[in-house]
Design a protein around this motif. Sequence first.
Motif, PDB file in Angstrom:
ATOM      1  N   LEU A  98       0.693  -1.170  -0.073  1.00 46.94           N
ATOM      2  CA  LEU A  98      -0.118  -0.001  -0.136  1.00 46.94           C
ATOM      3  C   LEU A  98       0.890   1.172  -0.221  1.00 46.94           C
ATOM      4  N   GLU A  99       1.871   1.325   0.821  1.00 45.90           N
ATOM      5  CA  GLU A  99       3.061   2.467   0.852  1.00 45.90           C
ATOM      6  C   GLU A  99       3.461   2.577  -0.657  1.00 45.90           C
ATOM      7  N   GLY A 100       3.934   1.483  -1.246  1.00 47.45           N
ATOM      8  CA  GLY A 100       4.345   1.533  -2.547  1.00 47.45           C
ATOM      9  C   GLY A 100       3.605   2.100  -3.543  1.00 47.45           C
ATOM     10  N   LEU A 101       2.189   1.670  -3.489  1.00 47.14           N
ATOM     11  CA  LEU A 101       1.257   2.185  -4.388  1.00 47.14           C
ATOM     12  C   LEU A 101       1.073   3.733  -4.169  1.00 47.14           C
ATOM     13  N   ALA A 102       1.032   4.190  -3.068  1.00 45.52           N
ATOM     14  CA  ALA A 102       1.007   5.639  -2.551  1.00 45.52           C
ATOM     15  C   ALA A 102       2.177   6.438  -3.120  1.00 45.52           C
ATOM     16  N   ALA A 103       3.299   5.827  -2.886  1.00 41.75           N
ATOM     17  CA  ALA A 103       4.479   6.669  -3.464  1.00 41.75           C
ATOM     18  C   ALA A 103       4.533   6.968  -4.905  1.00 41.75           C
ATOM     19  N   ALA A 104       4.017   5.710  -5.548  1.00 37.70           N
ATOM     20  CA  ALA A 104       3.941   5.890  -7.226  1.00 37.70           C
ATOM     21  C   ALA A 104       2.927   6.791  -7.490  1.00 37.70           C
ATOM     22  N   GLY A 111      -2.902  10.102 -15.000  1.00 38.63           N
ATOM     23  CA  GLY A 111      -3.712   9.893 -13.983  1.00 38.63           C
ATOM     24  C   GLY A 111      -4.294   8.572 -13.655  1.00 38.63           C
ATOM     25  N   TRP A 112      -3.621   7.510 -14.301  1.00 36.11           N
ATOM     26  CA  TRP A 112      -4.090   6.270 -13.944  1.00 36.11           C
ATOM     27  C   TRP A 112      -2.815   5.275 -13.575  1.00 36.11           C
ATOM     28  N   ALA A 113      -2.857   4.474 -12.708  1.00 35.18           N
ATOM     29  CA  ALA A 113      -1.621   3.427 -12.398  1.00 35.18           C
ATOM     30  C   ALA A 113      -2.084   1.909 -12.848  1.00 35.18           C
ATOM     31  N   PHE A 114      -1.328   1.107 -13.547  1.00 39.01           N
ATOM     32  CA  PHE A 114      -1.688  -0.178 -13.465  1.00 39.01           C
ATOM     33  C   PHE A 114      -0.604  -0.889 -12.625  1.00 39.01           C
ATOM     34  N   ALA A 115      -1.068  -1.361 -11.448  1.00 36.11           N
ATOM     35  CA  ALA A 115      -0.098  -1.787 -10.400  1.00 36.11           C
ATOM     36  C   ALA A 115      -0.004  -3.240 -10.536  1.00 36.11           C
ATOM     37  N   LEU A 116       1.118  -3.804 -10.570  1.00 40.35           N
ATOM     38  CA  LEU A 116       1.357  -5.435 -10.508  1.00 40.35           C
ATOM     39  C   LEU A 116       2.715  -5.619  -9.728  1.00 40.35           C
ATOM     40  N   GLY A 117       3.027  -6.675  -9.533  1.00 38.14           N
ATOM     41  CA  GLY A 117       4.118  -7.012  -8.693  1.00 38.14           C
ATOM     42  C   GLY A 117       5.424  -7.437  -9.412  1.00 38.14           C
ATOM     43  N   CYS A 118       6.560  -7.137  -8.927  1.00 36.60           N
ATOM     44  CA  CYS A 118       7.612  -7.241  -9.763  1.00 36.60           C
ATOM     45  C   CYS A 118       8.052  -8.925 -10.036  1.00 36.60           C
ATOM     46  N   ASP A 119       7.195  -9.622  -9.459  1.00 37.54           N
ATOM     47  CA  ASP A 119       7.272 -11.035  -9.770  1.00 37.54           C
ATOM     48  C   ASP A 119       6.101 -11.858 -10.733  1.00 37.54           C
ATOM     49  N   MET A 120       5.546 -10.702 -11.464  1.00 31.99           N
ATOM     50  CA  MET A 120       4.444 -11.234 -12.374  1.00 31.99           C
ATOM     51  C   MET A 120       4.862 -11.004 -13.967  1.00 31.99           C
ATOM     52  N   PRO A 121       5.916 -12.007 -14.371  1.00 27.13           N
ATOM     53  CA  PRO A 121       6.415 -11.878 -15.630  1.00 27.13           C
ATOM     54  C   PRO A 121       5.579 -12.428 -16.903  1.00 27.13           C
ATOM     55  N   LEU A 122       4.436 -13.055 -16.489  1.00 32.40           N
ATOM     56  CA  LEU A 122       3.557 -13.581 -17.596  1.00 32.40           C
ATOM     57  C   LEU A 122       2.273 -12.747 -17.820  1.00 32.40           C
ATOM     58  N   VAL A 123       2.327 -11.459 -17.482  1.00 31.75           N
ATOM     59  CA  VAL A 123       1.215 -10.479 -17.499  1.00 31.75           C
ATOM     60  C   VAL A 123       0.855 -10.414 -18.994  1.00 31.75           C
TER      61      VAL A 123
END
Length: 221
Positions: A98-104, A111-123
């Motif tokens: 949640l803190e990482g999302l806020a910082a970004a 105006g928009w962010a697509f949030a994903l983890g750094c461990d999701m290489p098959l998006v």
Amino acid sequence: MEPGKTVETTGGSGILPASAVILGGGRGRRMGGNKLFLSAGGTLLVERVLSRVAPWFSEALLAVGPDDREPLEKLLAPFRGRWPLRVVVDATPGRGPLEGLAAALEVLDSGWAFALGCDMPLVQEAVVRALWNARGPENQVACARLDGFVEPLHAFYSVSCLPAIRRALARGERKIKSFYDEVNVTVVEEESFRCLPGYRRSFSGVNTPEDLLRLMNPRLP
């Protein structure tokens, strides 16, 4: 939260007017180390994620803890020129994704962010565009529901979520979904993705050494 619904997966092309935000603050206990620095076949896991999502968005941001910034910048140096890329540091370490999302969201060019983890290489691009197309004019979050569970790390967030996120952080919350009740969320049901081959892979993360082996050899069970 808006009731779950199905939507048309109309696809689309071109750069989305949004930012890719890759969250990388976890210690990766089941992996035995920080996932930001994992490699597979000589390629950083986070580079695999970037190479997929960066071409779809106007910019890419990596949200990390303060201790990770310097070593990550060194690792990113050889391929940094390929994409518009920034590293964002958590204002208060140890407060989870949640803190990482806020910082970004604080520093987005869009105006928009697509949030994903750094461990999701098959998006998958088609799945991401289906989520983007699902947003309504009043929506602040667009996420999917698979197997009855909402997926907060493979979702779109408007910068207008920031006040609710700050309130959640002030309450000591760490999970991304902790502020959903305060904003306008659209939930896209799994049925909407069934026409997209391999859609479930898009939501997969590398959580164990076995997951990493499967990434290297998709034929493994």
